[in-house]
Design a protein around this motif. Structure first.
Motif, PDB file in Angstrom:
ATOM      1  N   ASN A  48      -2.499 -22.860  51.741  1.00 56.19           N
ATOM      2  CA  ASN A  48      -1.589 -22.446  50.711  1.00 56.19           C
ATOM      3  C   ASN A  48      -2.333 -22.356  49.535  1.00 56.19           C
ATOM      4  OD1 ASN A  48       0.960 -22.344  52.213  1.00 56.19           O
ATOM      5  ND2 ASN A  48       0.749 -24.238  52.699  1.00 56.19           N
ATOM      6  N   VAL A  49      -3.626 -21.683  49.613  1.00 51.01           N
ATOM      7  CA  VAL A  49      -4.443 -21.729  48.528  1.00 51.01           C
ATOM      8  C   VAL A  49      -4.271 -20.116  47.690  1.00 51.01           C
ATOM      9  CG1 VAL A  49      -6.714 -21.508  47.367  1.00 51.01           C
ATOM     10  CG2 VAL A  49      -5.928 -23.035  49.378  1.00 51.01           C
ATOM     11  N   THR A  50      -3.693 -19.979  46.796  1.00 57.52           N
ATOM     12  CA  THR A  50      -3.398 -18.792  46.087  1.00 57.52           C
ATOM     13  C   THR A  50      -3.263 -18.557  44.835  1.00 57.52           C
ATOM     14  OG1 THR A  50      -1.587 -16.900  46.028  1.00 57.52           O
ATOM     15  CG2 THR A  50      -0.892 -19.050  46.076  1.00 57.52           C
ATOM     16  N   SER A  51      -3.297 -17.354  44.128  1.00 59.45           N
ATOM     17  CA  SER A  51      -3.292 -17.390  42.571  1.00 59.45           C
ATOM     18  C   SER A  51      -2.515 -16.242  42.093  1.00 59.45           C
ATOM     19  CB  SER A  51      -4.588 -17.517  41.971  1.00 59.45           C
ATOM     20  OG  SER A  51      -5.560 -16.666  42.642  1.00 59.45           O
ATOM     21  N   MET A  52      -2.217 -15.954  40.826  1.00 56.18           N
ATOM     22  CA  MET A  52      -1.678 -14.988  40.291  1.00 56.18           C
ATOM     23  C   MET A  52      -2.420 -13.767  40.141  1.00 56.18           C
ATOM     24  SD  MET A  52       1.485 -16.446  38.052  1.00 56.18           S
ATOM     25  CE  MET A  52       2.447 -14.844  38.086  1.00 56.18           C
ATOM     26  N   PHE A  53      -2.154 -12.590  40.412  1.00 61.27           N
ATOM     27  CA  PHE A  53      -3.038 -11.490  40.353  1.00 61.27           C
ATOM     28  C   PHE A  53      -4.616 -11.846  40.787  1.00 61.27           C
ATOM     29  CE2 PHE A  53       0.236 -10.897  37.362  1.00 61.27           C
ATOM     30  CZ  PHE A  53       0.604  -9.523  37.410  1.00 61.27           C
ATOM     31  N   ARG A  54      -4.355 -12.385  42.124  1.00 64.18           N
ATOM     32  CA  ARG A  54      -5.616 -12.782  42.638  1.00 64.18           C
ATOM     33  C   ARG A  54      -6.366 -11.444  43.039  1.00 64.18           C
ATOM     34  NH1 ARG A  54      -8.633 -16.322  46.469  1.00 64.18           N
ATOM     35  NH2 ARG A  54      -9.937 -14.819  47.562  1.00 64.18           N
ATOM     36  N   ASP A  55      -7.643 -11.356  42.769  1.00 65.30           N
ATOM     37  CA  ASP A  55      -8.326 -10.047  42.791  1.00 65.30           C
ATOM     38  C   ASP A  55      -7.762  -8.713  41.747  1.00 65.30           C
ATOM     39  OD1 ASP A  55     -10.010 -11.293  44.993  1.00 65.30           O
ATOM     40  OD2 ASP A  55      -8.651 -10.548  46.380  1.00 65.30           O
ATOM     41  N   PRO A  56      -7.964  -8.897  40.789  1.00 59.25           N
ATOM     42  CA  PRO A  56      -7.307  -8.261  39.950  1.00 59.25           C
ATOM     43  C   PRO A  56      -7.702  -6.701  40.191  1.00 59.25           C
ATOM     44  CG  PRO A  56      -8.455  -9.906  38.431  1.00 59.25           C
ATOM     45  CD  PRO A  56      -8.891  -9.979  39.834  1.00 59.25           C
ATOM     46  N   GLY A  57      -8.700  -6.351  40.767  1.00 62.84           N
ATOM     47  CA  GLY A  57      -8.972  -4.944  41.041  1.00 62.84           C
ATOM     48  C   GLY A  57      -7.677  -4.147  42.150  1.00 62.84           C
ATOM     49  N   PHE A  58      -7.439  -5.260  43.024  1.00 64.89           N
ATOM     50  CA  PHE A  58      -6.341  -4.641  43.660  1.00 64.89           C
ATOM     51  C   PHE A  58      -5.064  -4.232  43.116  1.00 64.89           C
ATOM     52  CE2 PHE A  58      -2.558  -5.409  46.369  1.00 64.89           C
ATOM     53  CZ  PHE A  58      -2.948  -5.029  47.630  1.00 64.89           C
ATOM     54  N   TYR A  59      -4.600  -5.034  41.930  1.00 63.45           N
ATOM     55  CA  TYR A  59      -3.417  -4.736  41.274  1.00 63.45           C
ATOM     56  C   TYR A  59      -3.751  -3.439  40.557  1.00 63.45           C
ATOM     57  CZ  TYR A  59      -1.446  -9.212  43.140  1.00 63.45           C
ATOM     58  OH  TYR A  59      -0.647 -10.063  43.727  1.00 63.45           O
ATOM     59  N   GLN A  60      -5.037  -3.501  39.855  1.00 64.31           N
ATOM     60  CA  GLN A  60      -5.088  -2.398  39.186  1.00 64.31           C
ATOM     61  C   GLN A  60      -5.187  -0.903  39.995  1.00 64.31           C
ATOM     62  OE1 GLN A  60      -7.009  -2.483  35.754  1.00 64.31           O
ATOM     63  NE2 GLN A  60      -6.418  -0.093  35.869  1.00 64.31           N
ATOM     64  N   THR A  61      -5.545  -1.116  41.269  1.00 67.64           N
ATOM     65  CA  THR A  61      -5.647   0.071  42.133  1.00 67.64           C
ATOM     66  C   THR A  61      -4.209   0.495  42.601  1.00 67.64           C
ATOM     67  OG1 THR A  61      -7.869  -0.504  43.001  1.00 67.64           O
ATOM     68  CG2 THR A  61      -6.602   1.036  44.112  1.00 67.64           C
ATOM     69  N   PHE A  62      -3.398  -0.628  42.750  1.00 66.33           N
ATOM     70  CA  PHE A  62      -2.224  -0.522  43.140  1.00 66.33           C
ATOM     71  C   PHE A  62      -1.185   0.197  42.005  1.00 66.33           C
ATOM     72  CE2 PHE A  62       2.341  -1.518  44.197  1.00 66.33           C
ATOM     73  CZ  PHE A  62       2.217  -1.560  45.370  1.00 66.33           C
ATOM     74  N   ARG A  63      -1.453  -0.143  40.900  1.00 71.84           N
ATOM     75  CA  ARG A  63      -0.907   0.514  39.803  1.00 71.84           C
ATOM     76  C   ARG A  63      -1.420   2.182  39.887  1.00 71.84           C
ATOM     77  NH1 ARG A  63       1.440  -2.600  35.210  1.00 71.84           N
ATOM     78  NH2 ARG A  63       0.658  -4.579  35.380  1.00 71.84           N
TER      79      ARG A  63
END
Lengths: 292, 197
Positions: free
Chosen positions: A92-107
Motif C-alpha cells: 500500500n505504498v502510493t502517492s498523489m500524482f505519482r509519476d507526474p508525467g503520466f498525468y501530464q500525458t493523460f491531460r
C-alpha cells in the motif's frame, strides 16, 4: 544470441538448490498460500515469488517465528493474524500524482478523447489508500469532466478502502504532492483541495461525490461493468506473468472499444496475449488505447 | 562452480566506477549483470545512456518481468526495488529500505535466495552502508562476494561496510574487478562443460 537465461538449459540458470533449501521453503510457501485461499478466499498463489517470500518473512520475523510453517499455523487459526498478513501482502505504498508525467500525458492525450463522451466511466483497479483516485478526480474536475464522470475505485483490502474514503492524507507529504501536482500540469493552487484537520490533510469531500469505493479482487472476481478508462498502476508487478496475462484479459473484456488503459511507468504489455489489441498513445508513458 | 548472475551495487561515485567496470567487460561476457545505482527518484534514462556509452554490452533500464539475458546489463529504474527471480526480474514499490529505493540489499538478497551459490555480488564506492547485508546473504548461501578496494573507491564507506559484514569477500582494486568477473564466468562454462560430458 539474445536468449533469455532461463531458456538455455546448460548455463546453470536454474537456481542452485544444494547449499540451501529453497525447495522445502517453496513447499511451505505454497502450502500456506493454498491454505489462505481455501480458508479465507484470498488468492496469492500466483503472486511474484521473490516479492511474496520477502513479505512473508517480514511478518515471520515480526512475530518472532522461525519458519513459514509456523506462520501457517498462526494464520489459519487466527483471523486477526490473517488481517495483518493481508496488509503485508498488499503493498500500500502510493502517492498523489505519482509519476507526474503520466498525468501530464493523460491531460494532453486522453482528456480530448474523453471530451467526446457524454458520460465517462473509470475503473481504478487496486486503488489502495486512494491517493491516485483523488489525483484523477482533481484532474477531471480541472478539465471540466468530473460532473459527467464516475470513478469505480476498487481494492482487495477493505481496510485501505476505508482510509481511501476518509480522504485524510499525511500533512508532511503535501510538499511532495504539491510539487507532483504542479509538474502534472495542475491548474490551480494545490492547497485549495485540502484543509489541515484531524492531524492530516483532509481532502475536499466533493471530490468523491462521483466515486464508488468497493472491494474487488482482481484474481478471483469478474468484470463488473464496461469502462472508458481503466487505471491499474504498479499493481500487476506483484503478480507472476500467467496471472498478469489473466488480469489483462479481464481488463480487455471490461474496456469499451477505444477505451484507455493506464499502467505503471515500468509495466508493459509485452508478451501478453492482448498486446496486439492496444496502441500506446504517447510513449514513453504507459497509456494504451484498445483498438481491436 | 557455475555462476548464473552478477549483482552490482553502488552509490556515491558509482557512475565513474560502473563505467570503468563495464568498459572492462568483453562484448562476449556471458552472465547477466544487474545494476543498482542509487539516484534521485525522478531521474530518467540518462544513467542508462551514460553506461551504454561506456560498454559494448547492451544496457537496458529494467521493466517488470524482463527476462535475464546473458551479457546484458539490467539497470534498476529510479524509485523501484528490483528483485531477481528465476530467469527474470520483478519490480516492487515497497517502502525504501534504509532510505534507499532501489535498495542494493534487496537486489543482492534476492539473487542469493534465487540462485544460491550461482550468485555473484559486487559492492562498489558509496557513502552509505547499503549492500553489506545483501552481500552477506549471498555468501551465507554459498555465492561469491567481490568488493572494490576501499582505498580505490571515491567514497570508501560502502565498500568498508561490505568488507566488515563479509570478511571473506575478495577485495580488489576497481580495474581488477572486471577481469575477475570474466574468470568467474569461465569457471561457470567449465562446470557446464563437465556436466555435459
Amino acid at each position: 544470441m539474445a536468449v533469455p537465461v532461463a531458456a538455455v538449459p546448460s548455463t546453470g540458470a536454474e537456481p542452485d538448490r544444494q547449499s540451501f533449501k529453497p525447495d522445502l521453503e517453496r513447499i511451505e510457501i505454497e502450502l500456506l498460500l493454498e491454505g489462505i485461499f481455501r480458508h479465507y478466499g484470498f488468492d496469492f498463489r500466483a503472486y511474484a515469488y521473490a516479492s511474496i517470500r520477502r513479505r512473508l518473512w517480514k511478518r515471520i520475523e515480526e512475530e518472532g517465528l522461525s519458519s513459514v510453517s509456523a506462520l501457517q499455523e498462526r494464520v489459519l487459526h487466527d483471523p486477526e493474524m490473517m488481517e495483518k498478513l493481508l496488509l503485508d501482502l498488499s503493498i500500500n505504498v502510493t502517492s498523489m500524482f505519482r509519476d507526474p508525467g503520466f498525468y501530464q500525458t493523460f491531460r494532453e492525450h486522453v482528456v480530448p478523447l474523453l471530451r467526446t463522451y457524454p458520460f465517462i466511466r473509470l475503473w481504478h483497479a487496486g486503488c489502495s489508500t486512494g491517493e491516485e483516485v483523488y489525483s484523477m478526480a482533481i484532474l477531471l474536475r480541472e478539465e471540466g469532466l468530473y460532473d459527467r464522470s464516475r470513478i469505480y475505485a476498487t481494492d482487495i483490502n477493505e481496510v485501505v478502502l476505508q482510509r481511501a474514503k476518509a480522504g485524510i492524507f499525511p500533512l508532511e507529504r503535501m510538499q511532495e504532492y504539491t510539487d507532483n501536482y504542479m509538474r502534472a500540469g495542475g491548474k490551480r493552487s494545490f492547497s485549495e483541495y485540502y484543509t489541515a484537520k484531524y492531524g492530516g490533510a483532509l481532502f475536499d469531500q466533493s471530490l468523491t461525490k462521483n466515486v464508488v469505493f468497493s472491494q474487488h479482487n482482481l484474481v478471483t472476481d469478474r468484470s463488473f461493468s464496461e469502462f472508458n478508462v481503466i487505471l491499474c498502476r504498479n499493481v500487476l508487478i506483484y503478480f507472476d506473468k500467467t496471472l498478469q496475462s489473466k488480469v489483462h484479459g479481464l481488463f480487455y473484456d471490461s474496456l469499451a472499444m477505444f477505451g484507455v488503459l493506464g499502467l505503471g511507468s515500468k509495466e508493459t504489455l509485452r508478451f501478453m496475449a492482448h498486446e496486439e489489441c492496444y496502441q500506446q498513445i504517447a510513449p514513453p508513458e504507459k497509456i494504451f488505447r484498445k483498438v481491436r | 562452480m557455475p555462476y548464473s548472475v552478477v549483482g552490482i551495487g553502488t552509490s556515491w561515485g558509482g557512475l565513474a566506477a560502473m563505467r570503468k567496470l563495464l568498459s572492462d567487460l568483453p562484448a562476449d561476457f556471458s552472465l547477466p549483470v544487474v545494476v543498482v545505482q542509487h539516484r534521485g527518484k525522478d531521474s530518467d534514462q540518462l544513467l542508462t545512456e551514460l553506461l551504454q556509452d561506456a560498454t559494448d554490452l547492451t544496457v537496458c533500464e529494467v521493466e517488470d518481468k524482463d527476462p535475464l539475458m546473458p551479457g546484458r546489463v539490467h539497470v534498476a529504474p529510479a524509485n523501484y526495488h528490483i528483485l531477481i527471480e528465476a530467469g527474470h526480474l520483478s519490480l516492487t514499490i515497497e517502502e525504501p529500505v534504509r532510505f534507499s529505493r532501489p535498495s542494493i540489499d534487496v537486489m543482492l538478497s534476492s539473487a542469493a535466495d534465487t540462485y544460491g551459490k550461482g550468485a555473484i555480488g559486487v559492492v562498489l564506492t558509496g557513502a552509505n552502508e547499503d549492500g553489506a547485508r545483501g552481500l552477506a546473504d549471498i555468501v551465507k548461501l554459498g555465492g561469491r562476494a567481490l568488493v572494490q578496494d576501499p582505498r580505490t573507491a571515491e567514497i570508501p564507506i560502502m565498500p568498508d561496510a561490505a568488507v566488515k559484514a563479509v570478511p571473506s569477500a575478495e577485495v580488489l582494486p576497481l580495474e581488477a574487478l572486471a577481469p575477475r568477473l570474466v574468470a568467474l564466468s569461465h569457471e561457470r562454462e567449465k562446470a557446464g562443460a563437465r556436466r555435459a560430458v
